[in-house]
Design a protein around this motif. Sequence first.
Motif, PDB file in Angstrom:
ATOM      1  N   SER A   1       0.750  -1.243  -0.118  1.00  0.00           N
ATOM      2  CA  SER A   1      -0.051  -0.112  -0.238  1.00  0.00           C
ATOM      3  C   SER A   1       0.716   1.123  -0.121  1.00  0.00           C
ATOM      4  CB  SER A   1      -0.949  -0.175   1.159  1.00  0.00           C
ATOM      5  OG  SER A   1      -0.209  -0.269   2.532  1.00  0.00           O
ATOM      6  N   TRP A   2       1.946   1.204   0.686  1.00  0.00           N
ATOM      7  CA  TRP A   2       2.934   2.450   0.820  1.00  0.00           C
ATOM      8  C   TRP A   2       4.350   1.932   0.405  1.00  0.00           C
ATOM      9  CZ3 TRP A   2       1.634   7.491   1.196  1.00  0.00           C
ATOM     10  CH2 TRP A   2       0.112   7.651   1.413  1.00  0.00           C
ATOM     11  N   CYS A   3       5.097   3.149  -0.065  1.00  0.00           N
ATOM     12  CA  CYS A   3       6.358   2.798  -0.649  1.00  0.00           C
ATOM     13  C   CYS A   3       7.317   4.276   0.006  1.00  0.00           C
ATOM     14  CB  CYS A   3       6.481   2.938  -2.130  1.00  0.00           C
ATOM     15  SG  CYS A   3       5.433   1.689  -2.837  1.00  0.00           S
ATOM     16  N   GLY A   4       8.362   3.946  -0.079  1.00  0.00           N
ATOM     17  CA  GLY A   4       9.306   4.947   0.472  1.00  0.00           C
ATOM     18  C   GLY A   4      10.881   4.918   0.036  1.00  0.00           C
ATOM     19  N   ILE A   5      11.192   5.947  -0.197  1.00  0.00           N
ATOM     20  CA  ILE A   5      12.764   5.988  -0.814  1.00  0.00           C
ATOM     21  C   ILE A   5      13.585   7.011   0.210  1.00  0.00           C
ATOM     22  CG2 ILE A   5      14.103   6.760  -2.559  1.00  0.00           C
ATOM     23  CD1 ILE A   5      11.820   6.624  -4.697  1.00  0.00           C
ATOM     24  N   TYR A   6      14.535   6.439   0.654  1.00  0.00           N
ATOM     25  CA  TYR A   6      15.398   7.094   1.601  1.00  0.00           C
ATOM     26  C   TYR A   6      16.735   7.448   0.764  1.00  0.00           C
ATOM     27  CZ  TYR A   6      18.920   7.594   5.585  1.00  0.00           C
ATOM     28  OH  TYR A   6      19.919   7.856   6.444  1.00  0.00           O
ATOM     29  N   TYR A   7      17.043   8.669   1.074  1.00  0.00           N
ATOM     30  CA  TYR A   7      18.238   9.289   0.018  1.00  0.00           C
ATOM     31  C   TYR A   7      19.461   9.091   1.044  1.00  0.00           C
ATOM     32  CZ  TYR A   7      14.757  10.585  -3.091  1.00  0.00           C
ATOM     33  OH  TYR A   7      13.539  10.451  -4.009  1.00  0.00           O
ATOM     34  N   LEU A   8      20.067   8.087   0.958  1.00  0.00           N
ATOM     35  CA  LEU A   8      21.434   7.876   1.972  1.00  0.00           C
ATOM     36  C   LEU A   8      22.408   8.955   1.398  1.00  0.00           C
ATOM     37  CD1 LEU A   8      22.613   6.339   4.350  1.00  0.00           C
ATOM     38  CD2 LEU A   8      22.936   4.509   2.790  1.00  0.00           C
ATOM     39  N   ASP A   9      22.599   8.876   0.154  1.00  0.00           N
ATOM     40  CA  ASP A   9      23.929   9.909  -0.233  1.00  0.00           C
ATOM     41  C   ASP A   9      23.232  10.156  -1.747  1.00  0.00           C
ATOM     42  OD1 ASP A   9      25.827  11.111  -1.483  1.00  0.00           O
ATOM     43  OD2 ASP A   9      27.285  10.166  -0.330  1.00  0.00           O
ATOM     44  N   PRO A  10      22.646  11.291  -1.942  1.00  0.00           N
ATOM     45  CA  PRO A  10      22.179  11.780  -3.307  1.00  0.00           C
ATOM     46  C   PRO A  10      23.131  11.862  -4.425  1.00  0.00           C
ATOM     47  CG  PRO A  10      21.827  13.463  -2.075  1.00  0.00           C
ATOM     48  CD  PRO A  10      22.362  12.485  -1.038  1.00  0.00           C
TER      49      PRO A  10
END
Length: 232
Positions: free
Chosen positions: A144-153
């Motif tokens: 139902s939900w997703c996420g993206i974590y920018y550890l190092d862009p």
Amino acid sequence: MTSHNTLDLDDAFQLAEPAAIEAIKTWTTPLFIAQQPDHEFLKDELVDFIYQCKDQQKEKIDSLVAPIAKHKLFESPLNFLEADTPEVMELKRIFEELLAEVAFEVNKEAWPEEVEVEANIIESWYHVTQNGGYHDAHSHPNCSWCGIYYLDPGESTLGERNGVNRFYDPRVNAEHYSDAGTAYLSGQGVWDFEPKEGQIIFFPSYLKHAALTYFGQKDRIVIAFNAVIDIY
């Protein structure tokens, strides 16, 4: 003969109550952005662990999911946050805690007044994107939900559309006609999000998105996840 008790038409219009107009926001698409609170504390250990895993990969796309949609990037199997290491375990706890808050905010009008919310990450993976890498448009089923974590862009920038995540308007035919009355639609059909270190973006699974081509000598590193929500 004119009656003095009768209002003329102009007077009647002046005394009439203005029409009430109620705005109804139907079929909106909620997205949420949060700062990972322990980013500075966990970052170095997480980056080191990701590169250790990357060096042991059998395939560049070790998940074996849609490899032709991805170019010049490394993707882990879909169980990265199940790793039995303290920094990964803590990161998963943080993600699920934040996502439970997101789910509550979106659904509080539809849920019973008092509920316990539990977010469970069912799939998770990292991307290490190198110079010239990208991920074509896609959505995430079975969650139902997703996420993206920018550890190092890395060297991602919004102005040059370098390494940004692009989200596509889910409203079918939103661009079939354009005039002054549709200015609120923006006329673009897309929304580009600039990756910023330590940020997490949460979005509903149906929302199609892509990682535009990344150019930079430094790797772009993200951790992504899919989740389901339960209430008690």
